[in-house]
Scaffold this active site. Structure first.
Site, PDB file in Angstrom:
ATOM      1  N   ASP A   1       0.708  -1.432   0.040  1.00 34.86           N
ATOM      2  CA  ASP A   1      -0.014  -0.064  -0.048  1.00 34.86           C
ATOM      3  C   ASP A   1       0.930   1.073  -0.026  1.00 34.86           C
ATOM      4  O   ASP A   1       1.379   1.568   1.081  1.00 34.86           O
ATOM      5  CB  ASP A   1      -0.830  -0.040   1.378  1.00 34.86           C
ATOM      6  CG  ASP A   1      -1.720   1.109   1.253  1.00 34.86           C
ATOM      7  OD1 ASP A   1      -2.010   2.001   0.260  1.00 34.86           O
ATOM      8  OD2 ASP A   1      -2.281   1.466   2.447  1.00 34.86           O
TER       9      ASP A   1
ATOM     10  N   LYS B   1       1.589   8.031   0.530  1.00 37.60           N
ATOM     11  CA  LYS B   1       2.218   7.916   1.890  1.00 37.60           C
ATOM     12  C   LYS B   1       3.387   8.683   1.976  1.00 37.60           C
ATOM     13  O   LYS B   1       4.074   8.526   1.025  1.00 37.60           O
ATOM     14  CB  LYS B   1       2.024   6.438   2.361  1.00 37.60           C
ATOM     15  CG  LYS B   1       0.800   5.895   2.652  1.00 37.60           C
ATOM     16  CD  LYS B   1       1.065   4.577   3.222  1.00 37.60           C
ATOM     17  CE  LYS B   1      -0.469   3.758   3.524  1.00 37.60           C
ATOM     18  NZ  LYS B   1      -1.156   4.188   4.366  1.00 37.60           N
TER      19      LYS B   1
ATOM     20  N   ASP C   1       0.214  -5.201   4.638  1.00 34.37           N
ATOM     21  CA  ASP C   1      -1.336  -4.492   4.474  1.00 34.37           C
ATOM     22  C   ASP C   1      -2.177  -5.855   3.834  1.00 34.37           C
ATOM     23  O   ASP C   1      -3.222  -5.724   3.422  1.00 34.37           O
ATOM     24  CB  ASP C   1      -1.330  -3.211   3.390  1.00 34.37           C
ATOM     25  CG  ASP C   1      -2.398  -2.567   3.806  1.00 34.37           C
ATOM     26  OD1 ASP C   1      -2.806  -2.833   4.879  1.00 34.37           O
ATOM     27  OD2 ASP C   1      -2.897  -1.738   2.974  1.00 34.37           O
TER      28      ASP C   1
ATOM     29  N   ASP D   1      -5.497   6.376  -0.743  1.00 33.66           N
ATOM     30  CA  ASP D   1      -5.134   5.618   0.361  1.00 33.66           C
ATOM     31  C   ASP D   1      -5.991   4.836   1.289  1.00 33.66           C
ATOM     32  O   ASP D   1      -5.729   3.981   2.010  1.00 33.66           O
ATOM     33  CB  ASP D   1      -4.153   6.734   1.244  1.00 33.66           C
ATOM     34  CG  ASP D   1      -3.127   5.780   2.134  1.00 33.66           C
ATOM     35  OD1 ASP D   1      -3.038   4.433   1.942  1.00 33.66           O
ATOM     36  OD2 ASP D   1      -2.650   6.454   3.078  1.00 33.66           O
TER      37      ASP D   1
ATOM     38  N   GLU E   1      -7.787   2.510   0.447  1.00 29.23           N
ATOM     39  CA  GLU E   1      -8.356   1.502  -0.582  1.00 29.23           C
ATOM     40  C   GLU E   1      -8.816   0.138  -0.059  1.00 29.23           C
ATOM     41  O   GLU E   1      -9.571  -0.464  -0.599  1.00 29.23           O
ATOM     42  CB  GLU E   1      -6.800   1.284  -1.253  1.00 29.23           C
ATOM     43  CG  GLU E   1      -6.084   0.138  -0.709  1.00 29.23           C
ATOM     44  CD  GLU E   1      -5.308   0.509   0.678  1.00 29.23           C
ATOM     45  OE1 GLU E   1      -5.484   1.751   1.007  1.00 29.23           O
ATOM     46  OE2 GLU E   1      -4.956  -0.285   1.180  1.00 29.23           O
TER      47      GLU E   1
ATOM     48  N   ARG F   1     -11.011  -0.528   2.311  1.00 26.74           N
ATOM     49  CA  ARG F   1     -12.556  -0.561   2.304  1.00 26.74           C
ATOM     50  C   ARG F   1     -12.971  -0.816   0.765  1.00 26.74           C
ATOM     51  O   ARG F   1     -14.112  -1.219   0.648  1.00 26.74           O
ATOM     52  CB  ARG F   1     -13.032   0.625   2.857  1.00 26.74           C
ATOM     53  CG  ARG F   1     -12.852   2.008   2.247  1.00 26.74           C
ATOM     54  CD  ARG F   1     -13.076   3.484   3.216  1.00 26.74           C
ATOM     55  NE  ARG F   1     -11.879   3.502   3.994  1.00 26.74           N
ATOM     56  CZ  ARG F   1     -11.767   4.265   4.736  1.00 26.74           C
ATOM     57  NH1 ARG F   1     -12.641   5.220   5.109  1.00 26.74           N
ATOM     58  NH2 ARG F   1     -10.665   4.310   5.858  1.00 26.74           N
TER      59      ARG F   1
HETATM   60  N1  BES Z   1      -3.214   0.275   5.142  1.00 23.42           N
HETATM   61  C1  BES Z   1      -3.498   1.441   5.861  1.00 23.42           C
HETATM   62  C2  BES Z   1      -4.105   1.482   7.130  1.00 23.42           C
HETATM   63  C3  BES Z   1      -2.916   1.243   8.353  1.00 23.42           C
HETATM   64  C4  BES Z   1      -2.255   2.050   8.954  1.00 23.42           C
HETATM   65  C5  BES Z   1      -2.233  -0.121   8.500  1.00 23.42           C
HETATM   66  C6  BES Z   1      -1.144   1.855   9.769  1.00 23.42           C
HETATM   67  C7  BES Z   1      -1.391  -0.193   9.263  1.00 23.42           C
HETATM   68  C8  BES Z   1      -0.633   0.631   9.999  1.00 23.42           C
HETATM   69  C9  BES Z   1      -4.939   1.787   4.943  1.00 23.42           C
HETATM   70  O1  BES Z   1      -5.021   1.471   3.703  1.00 23.42           O
HETATM   71  C10 BES Z   1      -4.749   3.457   5.147  1.00 23.42           C
HETATM   72  O2  BES Z   1      -3.844   4.206   4.420  1.00 23.42           O
HETATM   73  N2  BES Z   1      -5.741   4.031   5.602  1.00 23.42           N
HETATM   74  C11 BES Z   1      -5.958   5.382   5.948  1.00 23.42           C
HETATM   75  C12 BES Z   1      -7.110   5.831   5.649  1.00 23.42           C
HETATM   76  C13 BES Z   1      -7.323   7.344   5.544  1.00 23.42           C
HETATM   77  C14 BES Z   1      -6.757   7.810   4.385  1.00 23.42           C
HETATM   78  C15 BES Z   1      -8.836   7.683   5.606  1.00 23.42           C
HETATM   79  C16 BES Z   1      -5.557   5.786   7.236  1.00 23.42           C
HETATM   80  O3  BES Z   1      -5.853   5.321   8.241  1.00 23.42           O
HETATM   81  O4  BES Z   1      -4.670   6.706   7.371  1.00 23.42           O
HETATM   82 ZN    ZN Z   2      -4.152  -0.078   3.131  1.00 20.10          ZN
HETATM   83 MN    MN Z   3      -3.998   2.676   2.409  1.00 21.91          MN
END
Ligand code: BES
Ligand code: ZN
Ligand code: MN
Length: 519
Positions: free
Chosen positions: A290, A297, A308, A367, A369, A371
């Site tokens: 991811d 990111k 991920d 990001d 993704e 969901r």
């Molecule tokens: N894979 C990440 C979530 C994640 C964060 C997993 C830290 C493990 C450790 C997910 O896809 C993501 O990027 N989520 C974002 C959502 C936001 C853009 C609404 C997040 O949590 O920042």
């Molecule tokens: Zn993710």
């Molecule tokens: Mn993500």
């Protein structure tokens, strides 16, 4: 690791190392009695006196460790390990006393960790086999045997796959020493269960540990297929054409940005004679890397996003165990495997995607993704006839903010399904904390241009992600596990290496088993 069960008196067991657990029965004395309510002025400097009690009554071992106990070196404190060579009166070459904590909080969770601590203390000493004495446990010897084996296997795993100086430190054989006169058939069954569960959790951890160049969506699918062929599960792998044909617009919107093809992995366990219903759907997020996509990111820590796919890997590990444990209940495992990459083909913020269910989604942040792929995975599971759904995903950083590393999040739209899950947790020893799914969170993800937005602003991020998923399950009983904070251990523990934890696998297995009639 080979596992075997024997019924014997501990003193007679010939082994490299005999392992016994001790509980901490010490009582805390007030540091200064004059301050206590009773107002006793004397004895102001009493120290806590160690009072270790073995978890089995055994005169020979008690005698062998008498000097150690008298010296105060053995306390029974949680996961302390003390090793004694040539213990007098025992046939074992060594005796290890492992602390298992306070007597009143001694459950199978401590058994797992104590067994694990012993293995991790023995590994660097190049000790290749050991024998565990089954502790007296309130919930019974079967519970003790199963969890001891789970803990030992999980502890034996180290994530140093690609180190060229890697030494094989793994423990090759453990013997479980049950009291003579115990029901060997039942205990052997418990041992086999523990073995299947521990190995399946480690299989998941192996997958999670792989970097994204060595585990693309295609390779993850091939690993799942190989596992299914070995244990006798039906497995179907679908690529871009099929994903588009199924109109999985949300899943595809994530996959379209990558040169690596996505895979939809479907694993079926349909035992003969199982009731028509329930059909349990296990749906996992399988993002093999991811980057965040166009909403990229920061570089700092991005390497961790290889994990991920931990939710998807948990489903693959759980399906392996289910195939081997053979509960009488139908289960379908689904993993949506993809990379999330920025490229000229990648989706962009503002794009509108149509999910398989027909719902339209405005992409606010590429990001978010997980969901998206799960929305189609969950809906697809319903079209396959699943009556109950459970998903696992490293879904949100917000869940990590809320619960830290100690608990994973669980969301439920159905109390009965949630009850099954809490029953499962009682057996798995994994820690999950329920978070809310109220309708109010849905207001945060309403879009002006489409039915939903894929993010809901800064606050309540774990819940806004969960209500997004809920829109795709409708009234089907469903649980959502957010394992973002718990799928990767940041530190070594005495019972488990840092790195991939395999969280979820044990609870998913127990969740499935809780649906067996009469269980
Ligand atoms: N894979 C990440 C979530 C994640 C964060 C997993 C830290 C493990 C450790 C997910 O896809 C993501 O990027 N989520 C974002 C959502 C936001 C853009 C609404 C997040 O949590 O920042
Ligand atoms: Zn993710
Ligand atoms: Mn993500």
């Amino acid at each position: 690791m080979d596992t075997r069960l024997i019924a014997a008196s501990p003193a007679e067991v010939e082994t490299e190392c005999l392992v016994v657990f001790a509980l901490d029965h010490s009582v805390k004395e007030p540091a200064n009695r004059s301050l206590s309510s009773k107002g006793l002025g004397s004895n102001s400097n009493i120290k806590d006196k160690p009072e270790p009690h073995l978890t089995v009554k055994d005169a020979a071992i008690e005698k062998a460790i008498a000097d150690l106990v008298a010296s105060g070196e053995v306390t029974g404190k949680a996961f302390e390990t003390v090793l004694l060579h040539r213990p007098q009166g025992l046939k074992a070459k060594r005796l290890m006393v492992v602390g298992a904590g306070k007597a009143k909080s001694f459950t199978h969770a401590e058994v797992r960790k104590a067994a694990g601590s012993a293995i991790r203390a023995l590994k660097p000493k190049m000790i290749k086999s050991c024998a565990f004495i089954v502790p007296d446990l309130a919930t019974g010897a079967e519970d003790a045997v199963r969890t001891m084996v789970e803990g030992a296997l999980v502890a034996d795993f180290d994530p140093d796959t690609y180190r060229s100086d890697r030494k094989d430190l793994s423990v090759k054989e453990i013997t479980v020493v049950a009291p003579s006169g115990s029901d060997q058939g039942k205990l052997q069954d418990a041992l086999t269960q523990g073995r299947v569960i521990g190995e399946s959790q480690n299989f998941t951890r192996e997958l999670v540990n792989e970097p994204s160049n060595r585990l693309t969506p295609t390779m993850l699918a091939d690993r799942a297929k190989e596992m299914c062929d070995t244990v006798g599960l039906k497995c179907e792998l679908m690529g871009p054409d099929k994903i588009k044909e199924l109109k999985m617009g949300a899943f595809w919107s994530v996959a379209q940005g990558s040169d690596e093809e996505p895979r939809l992995i479907v694993m079926r366990y349909e035992p003969e004679g199982a009731p028509e219903k329930p059909v349990l759907g296990l749906i996992g997020k399988g993002i093999t890397f991811d980057t965040g996509g166009i909403s990229i990111k920061p570089a700092d820590g991005m390497e961790k996003m290889k994990y991920d796919m931990a939710g998807g890997a948990a489903m693959i590990g759980a399906m392996r165990a289910i195939a081997l444990l053979k509960p009488q209940v139908k289960v379908i495992g689904i993993v949506c495997a993809s990379e999330n990459m920025p490229s000229g083909k990648a989706q962009k913020p503002g794009d509108v995607q149509i999910a398989m269910s027909g719902k339209s989604i405005e992409i606010i942040n590429t990001d978010a993704e997980g969901r998206l792929v799960l929305a189609d995975g969950l809906f697809y599971a319903r079209t396959l006839g699943c009556t109950h759904l459970i998903d696992a995903a490293t879904l949100t950083g917000a869940c990590v903010v809320a619960l830290g590393y100690a608990n994973a999040g669980v969301f439920a739209n159905d109390e009965d399904a949630y009850q099954h899950f809490t029953t499962a947790l009682k057996r798995s020893g994994e820690k999950f904390w329920r978070l809310p799914l109220d309708q109010e969170y849905l207001d945060q993800i309403r879009s002006n241009i489409a039915d939903l937005m894929n993010t809901g602003g800064r606050w309540g991020g774990a819940s806004t992600a969960a209500v997004f998923l809920k829109e795709f399950v409708d009234d089907t009983p469903w649980l959502h596990l957010d394992i973002a904070g718990t799928a990767w251990m940041e530190d070594n523990k005495s019972w488990i290496a840092k790195g991939p934890s395999g969280i979820g696998v044990r609870s998913l297995i127990e969740f499935v088993r809780s649906f067996e009639i009469g269980k």
